[in-house]
Motif scaffolding. Structure first.
Motif, PDB file in Angstrom:
ATOM      1  N   LEU A   5       0.939  -1.128   0.008  1.00 39.29           N
ATOM      2  CA  LEU A   5       0.039   0.070  -0.021  1.00 39.29           C
ATOM      3  C   LEU A   5       0.878   1.329  -0.049  1.00 39.29           C
ATOM      4  CD1 LEU A   5      -2.966  -0.785   2.570  1.00 39.29           C
ATOM      5  CD2 LEU A   5      -3.137  -0.541  -0.155  1.00 39.29           C
ATOM      6  N   ASP A   6       2.128   1.292   0.587  1.00 42.13           N
ATOM      7  CA  ASP A   6       2.869   2.339   0.626  1.00 42.13           C
ATOM      8  C   ASP A   6       3.098   2.697  -0.660  1.00 42.13           C
ATOM      9  OD1 ASP A   6       2.538   2.555   3.526  1.00 42.13           O
ATOM     10  OD2 ASP A   6       4.419   1.288   4.012  1.00 42.13           O
ATOM     11  N   LYS A   7       3.370   1.716  -1.650  1.00 42.80           N
ATOM     12  CA  LYS A   7       4.106   2.237  -3.212  1.00 42.80           C
ATOM     13  C   LYS A   7       3.141   2.688  -4.103  1.00 42.80           C
ATOM     14  CE  LYS A   7       7.102  -1.721  -2.918  1.00 42.80           C
ATOM     15  NZ  LYS A   7       7.807  -2.733  -3.832  1.00 42.80           N
ATOM     16  N   ILE A   8       1.651   2.668  -3.502  1.00 39.69           N
ATOM     17  CA  ILE A   8       0.628   3.304  -4.214  1.00 39.69           C
ATOM     18  C   ILE A   8       0.781   4.686  -4.763  1.00 39.69           C
ATOM     19  CG2 ILE A   8      -2.041   3.602  -4.575  1.00 39.69           C
ATOM     20  CD1 ILE A   8      -2.450   0.890  -3.235  1.00 39.69           C
ATOM     21  N   GLU A  59       2.040   9.228  -8.390  1.00 38.17           N
ATOM     22  CA  GLU A  59       2.766  10.409  -8.637  1.00 38.17           C
ATOM     23  C   GLU A  59       3.623  10.403 -10.090  1.00 38.17           C
ATOM     24  OE1 GLU A  59       4.123  14.128  -8.445  1.00 38.17           O
ATOM     25  OE2 GLU A  59       2.965  13.149  -6.819  1.00 38.17           O
ATOM     26  N   GLY A  60       4.073   8.980 -10.479  1.00 40.31           N
ATOM     27  CA  GLY A  60       4.551   9.025 -11.922  1.00 40.31           C
ATOM     28  C   GLY A  60       3.386   8.985 -12.787  1.00 40.31           C
ATOM     29  N   ILE A  61       2.329   8.442 -12.788  1.00 43.91           N
ATOM     30  CA  ILE A  61       1.337   8.566 -13.527  1.00 43.91           C
ATOM     31  C   ILE A  61       1.066  10.104 -13.978  1.00 43.91           C
ATOM     32  CG2 ILE A  61      -1.159   8.196 -14.147  1.00 43.91           C
ATOM     33  CD1 ILE A  61      -0.641   5.364 -12.639  1.00 43.91           C
ATOM     34  N   THR A  69      -8.084   7.006 -11.113  1.00 37.13           N
ATOM     35  CA  THR A  69      -7.772   7.004  -9.629  1.00 37.13           C
ATOM     36  C   THR A  69      -6.622   7.878  -9.147  1.00 37.13           C
ATOM     37  OG1 THR A  69      -8.674   4.868  -9.341  1.00 37.13           O
ATOM     38  CG2 THR A  69      -7.142   5.744  -7.812  1.00 37.13           C
ATOM     39  N   ALA A  70      -5.678   7.844 -10.438  1.00 33.55           N
ATOM     40  CA  ALA A  70      -4.530   8.743  -9.949  1.00 33.55           C
ATOM     41  C   ALA A  70      -4.891  10.120 -10.130  1.00 33.55           C
ATOM     42  CB  ALA A  70      -3.419   8.452 -11.129  1.00 33.55           C
TER      43      ALA A  70
END
Length: 873
Positions: A255-258, A263-265, A291-292
């Motif tokens: 979950l921490d990587k989401i 941010e990359g998207i 979602t992003a």
């Protein structure tokens, strides 16, 4: 996987009905399913349900926590209904399979490898309970299986079905390497992705988009897509502005990587130069993007910085489930989506509108579908609806937004529909090939005694029929459906719905070439573009008259623009290099176009031509006048003493020399080109031969006057005629050889002068041309030497001195002619040659004949024998 293979290795037979008691069922979560009995069965494995975190699927006791709630991809329920509808139509049509009823059994793969294996085994060995290699309860005559949606699911199914050679017909898009590596029982209802890749390149080239972004799902197929597309980009002058990978699955511990993924998207979406973005993945990719943007922009999906032209592959669908149902699709407004080809079936639309009528208790998908589609709870059977939020049964599918459920038949549903008909027509073909005497009831089938699934393969690949939409359905040699992909334009609405408009198609032409058809007028772009064709370039395009200059350290799509060099043009934007104009044209001042060259030649109408022609005629008249004077005074001592016949011959040849220069004026023709140089060479050779003969005769005459000289017999007309004739014949021979081997011809010189095409006579053989000049030079040099040696002979009418000066002038003119001729271009070359002819001829005429004319006309008293004898004394 090892356990699975061990299970499959247990003893079994497909045609035997086990009567022993079945072992206990597997504790794994029982999947959704829907079955209907029949004489023969078609299996179906669809992808309908997923979990936010895949670990939940295999919990021994699933809870009702937030992450444990299954997410139904509601719109994929149409795929199930398409198979049910196709089976119903086939059973209602007695012409297809008379006296035979088709049944079906449909399972959910849960988008999961383990569950796909499980459901595939269920199709083979279970009717109500699962026992590997045991057929419990009622036997199913399984003829073929339709599924799955993705390549991963299809490959997992194929690993089981290929063991029994059961035909598997998939309805998703695959890479060519994946489909070709499958067994001969594997069929695809969609052309392979190679056609889609070519369509993307053609689409980018059509709209001249060369700086594009890439969003790729983070899985094996996504990496394969990059591996294929990057070389295609380079070969077709396209660059990737960025490449972002989108995760399709999340794990609880990740979950921490989401936040980092989002941010990359977001970073890729902010790249304003890359107005065009290619999205490769599945429906989860669009979910992640929505979602992003919602996460970073507080659900403002209409931000102008995100104005993009999305190009999406056929695996991607626009799906809303869970909390995303409240998000609209305006981020993808104007998207161009490659989709599996489909046609509208009105009967299927009516079937969907009356779905409540066709509902059966055997449909294990319906309850979850209905509850999540309409956000309500279905009451227990026989219980009245008492509370708010309960399903009433009066809900209508057409009221759902397109992201939740589409009423039009999608490409996946159309492929499933055609797959069911392909299997039915294959069974019909098998039935028609069997002898009527063998058409008996055997087991649970009528008309198909002892038919095994593997026997269908040889008939299925060759099946061909017209479906209810009027389209021909058939497979190619690679067991792939013939056809192409539709190109749909996405039109979004504020109520979270959208509409797809068909604007193009990519497929194979009649010749087998990949072709793109696009209707640009139908495309509705993102509102930020104001219906103007978007640009997607690293920099502004180079205008006409300029060429690209690559920037060091950057991709080849990023470049500067420099003006075309002199003599070259570019008449299009973004030219890699300027090009030369055709030979008959030259660049304009802006160097963005070519101007036809004017055909140029030395004509009689221009000033230089008029002057040269006038001088030519004047010199000809003077020569004729001199000839007339000599004829009039032919019996005078001065004419007789200077060899009257040679004088006449020399004057006539000089007259012809002046007139021959007229052949060089005007537009060259075939006849004039043949006559120009030979006539000039022969006539001048006669003239110079006459001068040489005169000089030799004068020298021999003086020698012959000495007492006891033996040269008297050589002095006379005979010697003069022999010299002129022999010297002239040599030049005639050279010119004849020239005309035979490589004659002059009319030619256009397009290179000498940048803005003109020179119409000229090509000498044919340069060597022969200089041979003619060289021979004339030899005669002139010989005459000059002999005249120079005889200049002081004691004769009152000795011409040697005048001949010396005339030959000196003649040689000077032609020696200066060669470098001048070689350094001159165009029509001025002709002017140089004409001037040389006139100057050398005038030199001979003036130096040799002007003194004699002066005596005969102005001083006739000197033209007497007495005066001649007195001067000798």
């Amino acid at each position: 996987m090892v356990k699975l293979l061990m299970l499959l290795m247990l003893p079994h037979t497909m045609c035997e009905v086990r009567t022993m008691k079945c072992p206990a069922a597997d504790p794994i979560l029982v999947p959704h399913e829907w079955g209907q009995v029949g004489d023969l069965f078609i299996g179906g494995i669809v992808s309908q349900t997923t979990y936010l975190f895949e670990e939940v699927l295999f919990k021994e006791h699933p809870s009702q926590e937030l992450f444990d709630i299954p997410q139904i991809k509601i719109k994929f329920y149409q795929n199930i209904l398409a198979l049910v509808f196709a089976i119903k139509e086939i059973n209602d049509n007695p012409k297809i399979l008379p006296n035979v009823t088709l049944g079906f059994h449909i399972y959910d793969s849960y988008f999961n490898e383990r569950m796909t294996y499980r459901t595939t085994l269920d199709l083979l060995f279970k009717w109500q309970r699962f026992v590997p290699n045991y057929k419990c309860d009622t036997q199913k005559n399984l003829m073929a299986v339709i599924g799955g949606l993705t390549s991963e699911i299809s490959i997992q199914m194929e690993s089981v079905l290929s063991l029994y050679r059961i035909p598997q017909v998939t309805y998703g898009a695959f890479a060519s390497e994946e489909s070709q590596s499958m067994q001969k029982s594997f069929y695809t209802m969609v052309p392979n992705e190679d056609l889609e890749y070519a369509g993307i390149i053609r689409l980018l080239q059509y709209f001249r988009w060369k700086w594009v972004g890439l969003f790729v799902a983070k899985y094996d197929s996504g990496e394969h897509f990059l591996k294929i597309m990057e070389p295609l980009f380079s070969q077709n002058g396209i660059c990737s502005a960025f490449t972002k990978r989108i995760p399709l699955q999340a794990h609880i511990e990740d979950l921490d990587k989401i936040s980092g993924e989002i941010e990359g998207i977001y970073e890729g979406l902010r790249d304003e130069k890359a107005s065009t973005v290619i999205l490769y993945g599945d429906d989860g990719a669009t979910a992640w993007l929505r979602t992003a943007v919602s996460f970073k922009h507080n659900r403002n999906l209409q931000n102008t910085s995100f104005a993009k032209v999305w190009i999406m592959t056929a695996k991607i669908d626009f799906v809303s489930f869970g909390f995303q149902r409240n998000l609209d699709f305006r981020l993808f407004q104007g998207a161009l989506s490659f989709t599996i080809h489909s046609e509208e079936l009105l009967e299927f639309n009516q079937f969907l509108q009356n779905i409540e009528t066709h509902r059966t208790k055997a449909d294990g998908f319906w309850k979850d579908f209905w509850e999540q589609a309409f956000d309500c709870l279905c009451p227990d059977p026989g219980m009245p609806v008492k509370e708010d939020g309960m399903c009433t049964g009066e809900e209508r599918l057409e009221s759902l937004p397109a992201g939740v459920f589409e009423m039009r038949m999608t490409g996946q549903s159309y492929s499933i529909y055609n797959a069911a008909y392909a299997i039915a027509h294959t069974l019909r073909a098998i039935s028609s090939t069997r002898s009527p005497h063998r058409t008996v009831t055997v087991g649970y089938s009528v008309g198909f005694p002892s038919l095994q699934p593997w026997q269908i393969n040889s008939f299925l690949q060759g099946v061909s029929f017209n479906n209810s939409a009027g389209e021909t359905v058939s497979f190619n040699d690679n067991r792939e459906m013939r056809g192409g992909f539709d190109i749909m334009n996405l039109v979004t609405f504020p109520n979270t719905s959208f509409q797809r408009v068909k604007v193009g198609w990519v497929g194979l032409s009649d010749r087998g070439d990949k072709e793109l058809i696009i209707n640009e007028d139908k495309i509705l772009w993102h509102q930020s573009f104001n219906q103007v064709l978007p640009f997607s370039l690293c920099n502004e395009p180079c205008h006409s008259g300029h060429q690209k200059k690559r920037k060091e350290g950057e991709k080849f799509c990023c470049y500067d623009c420099t003006p075309c060099p002199a003599g070259k043009i570019s008449n299009q934007t973004d030219m890699d290099a300027c090009s030369n104009c055709p030979e008959d044209q030259y660049p304009n001042k802006k160097r963005n176009g070519c101007i036809p060259k004017a055909i140029c030649f030395l004509s009689y109408e221009e000033p230089l031509g008029i002057i040269l022609a006038s001088v030519c005629i004047l010199c000809s008249l003077i020569t004729a006048l001199v000839l007339a004077i000599f004829i009039q005074h032919k019996d005078t001592p001065i004419v007789i003493a200077n060899n009257r016949e040679l004088t006449y011959t020399l004057l006539v040849s000089l007259l012809l020399c002046f007139l021959s220069s007229l052949l060089f004026l005007g537009q060259p023709g075939k006849v004039t080109c043949l006559l120009q140089q030979p006539a000039f060479g022969i006539i001048f050779s006669v003239a110079v031969s006459c001068v040489l003969a005169k000089t030799i005769i004068v020298s021999l005459a003086f020698i012959a006057t000495k007492p006891g000289s033996m040269m008297k017999k050589w002095v006379g007309k005979r010697l003069a005629h022999s010299i002129v004739l022999s010297a002239s014949l040599i030049q005639v021979g050279i010119c004849t050889l020239w005309l035979i081997t490589s004659p002059p011809f009319p030619d256009l010189d397009m290179n000498s002068v940048a803005e003109e095409t020179i119409a000229q006579c090509n000498v044919g053989s340069v060597t022969m041309f200089y041979c003619v000049l060289g021979y004339m030079g030899l005669l002139a040099l010989t005459s000059f030497i002999v005249a120079f040696l005889a200049r002081k002979l004691p004769d009152s009418f000795n011409e040697a001195q005048f001949i010396t000066f005339s030959m000196l002038a003649f040689c000077s003119v032609w020696i200066s002619f060669v470098p001048t001729y070689l350094s001159t271009k165009g029509k001025h070359m002709v002017a140089v040659e004409i001037f040389s002819i006139l100057a050398s001829s005038a030199g001979l005429l003036g130096c040799i004949f002007s003194p004699k004319c002066y005596i005969m006309v102005l001083r006739p008293e000197l033209n007497s024998r007495d005066q001649l004898i007195r001067r000798k004394d």
